[in-house]
Design a protein around this motif. Structure first.
Motif, PDB file in Angstrom:
ATOM      1  N   SER A 278       9.471  18.623  -9.485  1.00 15.31           N
ATOM      2  CA  SER A 278      10.695  18.413 -10.256  1.00 15.31           C
ATOM      3  C   SER A 278      10.565  17.175 -11.111  1.00 15.31           C
ATOM      4  N   SER A 279      11.448  17.054 -12.048  1.00 15.61           N
ATOM      5  CA  SER A 279      11.463  15.883 -12.920  1.00 15.61           C
ATOM      6  C   SER A 279      12.867  15.385 -13.056  1.00 15.61           C
TER       7      SER A 279
ATOM      8  N   ARG B 131       2.371  -0.564 -26.420  1.00 14.11           N
ATOM      9  CA  ARG B 131       3.521  -1.278 -25.877  1.00 14.11           C
ATOM     10  C   ARG B 131       4.146  -0.471 -24.748  1.00 14.11           C
ATOM     11  N   PRO B 132       4.624  -1.130 -23.697  1.00 15.38           N
ATOM     12  CA  PRO B 132       5.262  -0.390 -22.609  1.00 15.38           C
ATOM     13  C   PRO B 132       6.582   0.214 -23.060  1.00 15.38           C
ATOM     14  N   VAL B 133       6.819   1.453 -22.650  1.00 12.02           N
ATOM     15  CA  VAL B 133       8.053   2.139 -23.036  1.00 12.02           C
ATOM     16  C   VAL B 133       8.771   2.750 -21.837  1.00 12.02           C
ATOM     17  N   GLY B 134       8.216   2.622 -20.661  1.00 10.46           N
ATOM     18  CA  GLY B 134       8.884   3.168 -19.486  1.00 10.46           C
ATOM     19  C   GLY B 134       8.198   2.710 -18.217  1.00 10.46           C
ATOM     20  N   PHE B 135       8.936   2.778 -17.110  1.00 10.20           N
ATOM     21  CA  PHE B 135       8.348   2.405 -15.824  1.00 10.20           C
ATOM     22  C   PHE B 135       9.029   3.167 -14.703  1.00 10.20           C
ATOM     23  N   LEU B 136       8.345   3.224 -13.577  1.00  9.47           N
ATOM     24  CA  LEU B 136       8.890   3.780 -12.340  1.00  9.47           C
ATOM     25  C   LEU B 136       8.373   2.967 -11.176  1.00  9.47           C
ATOM     26  N   VAL B 137       9.255   2.695 -10.209  1.00 10.69           N
ATOM     27  CA  VAL B 137       8.848   2.099  -8.944  1.00 10.69           C
ATOM     28  C   VAL B 137       9.450   2.917  -7.806  1.00 10.69           C
TER      29      VAL B 137
ATOM     30  N   LEU C  94       6.624  10.402 -15.517  1.00 16.27           N
ATOM     31  CA  LEU C  94       6.673   9.378 -14.482  1.00 16.27           C
ATOM     32  C   LEU C  94       7.103   9.967 -13.150  1.00 16.27           C
ATOM     33  N   ILE C  95       8.171  10.742 -13.155  1.00 23.02           N
ATOM     34  CA  ILE C  95       8.702  11.278 -11.912  1.00 23.02           C
ATOM     35  C   ILE C  95       7.759  12.329 -11.339  1.00 23.02           C
ATOM     36  N   GLY C  96       7.168  13.142 -12.205  1.00 18.73           N
ATOM     37  CA  GLY C  96       6.194  14.114 -11.732  1.00 18.73           C
ATOM     38  C   GLY C  96       5.017  13.447 -11.045  1.00 18.73           C
TER      39      GLY C  96
ATOM     40  N   PRO D   3       0.805  -1.228   0.000  1.00 21.27           N
ATOM     41  CA  PRO D   3       0.000   0.000   0.000  1.00 21.27           C
ATOM     42  C   PRO D   3       0.832   1.270   0.000  1.00 21.27           C
ATOM     43  N   GLU D   4       2.091   1.187   0.440  1.00 23.35           N
ATOM     44  CA  GLU D   4       2.955   2.366   0.460  1.00 23.35           C
ATOM     45  C   GLU D   4       3.856   2.440  -0.774  1.00 23.35           C
ATOM     46  N   ALA D   5       3.682   1.529  -1.711  1.00 18.60           N
ATOM     47  CA  ALA D   5       4.505   1.508  -2.920  1.00 18.60           C
ATOM     48  C   ALA D   5       3.724   2.098  -4.090  1.00 18.60           C
ATOM     49  N   ARG D   6       4.468   2.576  -5.061  1.00 21.07           N
ATOM     50  CA  ARG D   6       3.878   3.053  -6.307  1.00 21.07           C
ATOM     51  C   ARG D   6       4.659   2.446  -7.466  1.00 21.07           C
ATOM     52  N   ALA D   7       3.927   1.986  -8.469  1.00 19.58           N
ATOM     53  CA  ALA D   7       4.544   1.349  -9.635  1.00 19.58           C
ATOM     54  C   ALA D   7       3.756   1.762 -10.868  1.00 19.58           C
ATOM     55  N   TYR D   8       4.420   2.444 -11.786  1.00 18.35           N
ATOM     56  CA  TYR D   8       3.756   2.962 -12.980  1.00 18.35           C
ATOM     57  C   TYR D   8       4.429   2.420 -14.235  1.00 18.35           C
ATOM     58  N   VAL D   9       3.616   2.274 -15.281  1.00 19.20           N
ATOM     59  CA  VAL D   9       4.124   1.935 -16.608  1.00 19.20           C
ATOM     60  C   VAL D   9       3.505   2.899 -17.606  1.00 19.20           C
ATOM     61  N   VAL D  10       4.305   3.366 -18.554  1.00 16.57           N
ATOM     62  CA  VAL D  10       3.812   4.206 -19.655  1.00 16.57           C
ATOM     63  C   VAL D  10       3.813   3.364 -20.931  1.00 16.57           C
TER      64      VAL D  10
END
Length: 220
Positions: free
Chosen positions: A210-211, A53-59, A148-150, A41-48
């Motif tokens: 910031s980014s 097709r996926p081209v980026g991610f952030l965790v 993603l970072i924003g 619940p305290e984690a965040r995981a994104y895919v663009v």
């Protein structure tokens, strides 16, 4: 991010951060570990995605101590079993682990208590940690990393975090100058057991959003 995205995320992680300890344990362990970001619940995981097709991610994690407790409680036995299997077939890495990380990991399992009479922290507030962000080479210069970072910084602000922190390689191979131009503050350097020099940066969440650059986070 969903379970179906894990093969893409793990492949990109291994390609960008092959020297991280978790990456050296292999794709099986890294898949199991990355899955903890989907359930915490305290984690965040994104895919663009682009053109389907996926081209980026952030965790990242908004509350590292809380996420650590979740990982130990919900995934600990499975991760430990995966790690033991990986180390069993990698004896050199196993010796390296015993020499450089075992004691540190064992200390991390112990509850953290303030020393009697200790003064309050000089910089209170929860620090969110941006763990890894990657954009594929074919999709760079499109603002995907910034998006993603924003998003992560915004989520951390909504959660009441005081700041967001990350690490990147120190020197010309790192993204330090990029972050500094966007208001991230250098907080010192550390050296990994493998000898890599890492620079820590953070950004107060009272400052403008910031980014960051195309990839960040050296792995564990």
């Amino acid at each position: 991010m969903a379970s179906a995205d894990l093969p893409f995320v793990v492949e990109e992680h291994l390609g960008h951060f092959p020297h991280g300890f978790f990456a050296r344990l292999g794709a099986g362990f890294l898949t199991s570990y990355t899955r903890t970001y989907l359930t915490g619940p305290e984690a965040r995981a994104y895919v663009v995605e682009a053109a389907g097709r996926p081209v980026g991610f952030l965790v990242g994690v908004l509350d590292p101590p809380a996420h650590r407790r979740h990982v130990l409680r919900s995934h600990g036995p499975r991760l430990a079993a995966r790690a033991l299997v990986s180390l069993a077939v990698r004896p050199r890495l196993a010796r390296h682990f015993l020499r450089t990380r075992l004691l540190r990991y064992l200390r991390g399992l112990l509850p953290r208590r303030a020393a009697p009479g200790a003064a309050p922290a000089a910089n209170p507030g929860v620090t969110a940690v941006l763990s890894h962000v990657v954009v594929t080479r074919s999709a760079r210069s499109l603002g995907i990393g910034e998006t993603l970072i924003g998003r992560f910084v915004a989520d951390a602000a909504v959660a009441g975090c005081a700041r967001v922190s990350l690490v990147t390689a120190s020197g010309p191979d790192g993204a330090g100058p990029y972050y500094e131009r966007r208001g991230w503050l250098p907080r010192g350097e550390t050296r990994t057991p493998e000898g890599r020099l890492l620079a820590t940066y953070d950004v107060p969440l009272t400052s403008p959003r910031s980014s960051g650059p195309r990839s960040s986070g050296p792995g564990r």
